[in-house]
Design an enzyme around this catalytic site. Structure first.
Site, PDB file in Angstrom:
ATOM      1  N   LYS A   1     -12.554  -1.348  -5.396  1.00  0.00           N
ATOM      2  CA  LYS A   1     -12.052  -0.316  -6.300  1.00  0.00           C
ATOM      3  C   LYS A   1     -12.289  -0.717  -7.773  1.00  0.00           C
ATOM      4  CE  LYS A   1     -11.247   1.950  -2.695  1.00  0.00           C
ATOM      5  NZ  LYS A   1     -10.084   2.247  -1.900  1.00  0.00           N
TER       6      LYS A   1
HETATM    7  C1  LIG Z   1      -9.523   2.677  -0.498  1.00  0.00           C
HETATM    8  C2  LIG Z   1      -8.801   3.938  -0.224  1.00  0.00           C
HETATM    9  C3  LIG Z   1      -7.551   3.985   0.430  1.00  0.00           C
HETATM   10  C4  LIG Z   1      -6.933   2.794   1.092  1.00  0.00           C
HETATM   11  O1  LIG Z   1      -6.735   1.716   0.278  1.00  0.00           O
HETATM   12  P1  LIG Z   1      -6.645   0.228   0.916  1.00  0.00           P
HETATM   13  O2  LIG Z   1      -6.240  -0.596  -0.259  1.00  0.00           O
HETATM   14  O3  LIG Z   1      -7.987  -0.086   1.453  1.00  0.00           O
HETATM   15  O4  LIG Z   1      -5.588   0.264   1.969  1.00  0.00           O
HETATM   16  C5  LIG Z   1      -6.899   5.196   0.533  1.00  0.00           C
HETATM   17  N1  LIG Z   1      -7.448   6.318   0.061  1.00  0.00           N
HETATM   18  C6  LIG Z   1      -8.652   6.335  -0.539  1.00  0.00           C
HETATM   19  C7  LIG Z   1      -9.187   7.622  -1.061  1.00  0.00           C
HETATM   20  C8  LIG Z   1      -9.378   5.149  -0.685  1.00  0.00           C
HETATM   21  O5  LIG Z   1     -10.587   5.181  -1.251  1.00  0.00           O
END
Ligand SMILES: *Cc1c(COP(=O)(O)O)cnc(C)c1O
Length: 409
Positions: free
Chosen positions: A191
């Site tokens: 992210k």
């Molecule tokens: C990455 C992501 C998640 C989940 O996050 P994690 O930290 O991997 O549990 C949820 N929603 C979206 C849109 C994502 O891109």
């Protein structure tokens, strides 16, 4: 594989922004001997600074983006069988928490150009059992929130914003995450900013924020006169090791976003006029912050469509994802076969038939979107050289797949 230019990757140091700031905080956290965020200061500071950065009253850090969504769903407190409207083009982490809280995910269709929910597609799935709406701002481009909030506010339904891919995405001069009732962010490896795994929720609503805090902390009333475990909840705390890194990552976010927007805009200019390839649509009044750069490929113009073009780009070392998640979430086994707790199929057993009707005709935008999207990796460490390389690669590939010579403008 000649002349492949290696691209920075968010999976390693080439495409991440860790430096001495993170190391210093980590060392300080370790030296303090306190690695739980219930007593340390790093996570608390991160929560406050993050909330203030996005313009929200409360911030609560947690262990993942999935946990953040779980906290948000628990905060709106659905009863078993209540419906939560959501999108099937998202991460499973945005969906499984709905089932864990005994609610029914009701999938709404998306706009095939943005892959986002719209007020219209949401409205089509509203029932008297709708308890909440979860919108995902996919790839960093926001949903058109004015219409969605009008619809939701008119019915008194809370909106949870999944901002895992949309750090500092703005919509009419406000950051996403502050438009609905609760905003959820992920700090997972890939992210905009990261602690490897991690998450954070924001809210302006004191009561919802209190429930977010409690759900992260086994619903133990820290600081209360007579604390108790007030309701069913888990331990979703961020540790001070993550908090230390998160706090150091935060001041870098502006630069990360600025760089991603600048290089993405450069690619959009470089691809202008290319037949059969649609560059990302940006929602009116928004700043798209490009977690990924998503092209739409017209299979009637480009031979093999998104898969064909993706194959050519991969030969050039561009690790793209034709069709993104390949299939709508409701085609995954957990939804298709209702695989949940033992053999019970609960909470699907509580669902109205219409809520679990995944008939193709209801999801034309979704199928259209996934058939045509080609998702390019994007990164804050891309330089003009990387952008030029990607642009030339796309143009060459399209030339080969259309048989039409492209002129560079
Ligand atoms: C990455 C992501 C998640 C989940 O996050 P994690 O930290 O991997 O549990 C949820 N929603 C979206 C849109 C994502 O891109």
């Amino acid at each position: 594989m000649s002349n492949v230019l290696p691209l920075p990757s968010d999976q390693d140091s080439t495409g991440r922004t860790f430096g001495p700031e993170e190391l210093e905080n980590l060392a300080a956290a370790l030296r303090s001997g306190t690695l739980t965020s219930t007593r340390g200061e790093f996570t608390k500071q991160f929560e406050q600074q993050f909330a203030s950065l996005v313009g929200s009253k409360h911030g609560h850090a947690c262990s993942s983006g999935t946990a953040a969504i779980h906290c948000a769903v628990a905060a709106v407190n659905p009863s078993p069988g209540d419906e939560i409207i959501t999108t099937s083009i998202t991460d499973m982490g945005g969906l499984s928490p709905i089932l864990y809280q005994g609610a029914i995910p009701v999938f709404a269709d998306v706009d095939p150009h943005t892959c986002n929910l719209t007020a219209k597609t949401i409205e089509a799935r509203l029932t008297e059992r709708t308890k909440a709406i979860i919108v995902t701002h996919l790839f960093g481009n926001p949903c058109d929130m004015n219409e969605i909030m009008d619809l939701a506010n008119g019915r008194g339904i809370p909106v949870i914003e999944d901002c895992a891919q949309a750090f500092l995405t703005s919509y009419h001069d406000r950051y996403v995450g502050t438009l609905g009732s609760i905003g959820c962010f992920s700090l997972q490896q890939g992210k905009h900013i990261t602690t490897g795994e991690g998450g954070v929720c924001v809210s302006d609503d004191d009561e919802l924020a209190r429930r977010l805090f409690l759900f992260i902390n086994k619903a133990w009333g820290y600081g209360d006169e007579k604390p108790d475990h007030y309701f069913l909840a888990l331990n979703y705390r961020m540790s001070e090791l993550q908090g230390a890194v998160a706090l150091a990552q935060l001041p870098k976010l502006d630069g990360v976003v600025e760089s991603r927007v600048r290089t993405a805009d450069a690619l959009t200019s470089a691809l202008r006029g290319l037949p059969g390839v649609e560059t990302p649509q940006v929602t009116d009044g928004a700043v798209h912050t490009y977690w990924k750069y998503c092209l739409r490929v017209d299979e009637n113009v480009v031979e093999g469509g998104a898969v064909g073009l993706g194959g050519k780009l991969r030969e050039k070392g561009i690790a793209c994802a034709p069709r993104y998640i390949q299939k709508p979430a409701f085609c995954c086994q957990v939804f298709r076969d209702q695989v949940t707790f033992g053999d019970s199929r609960w909470p699907f057993t509580l669902a109205q038939p219409s809520a679990v009707n995944y008939d193709k005709s209801l999801f034309e935008g979704t199928w259209n979107a996934l058939r045509n999207v080609l998702v390019l990796p994007w990164n804050e460490n891309y330089t003009q050289e990387h952008v030029d390389y990607i642009a030339v690669s796309v143009r060459e590939a399209v030339t080969e797949l259309t048989g039409v010579e492209q002129t560079v403008e």
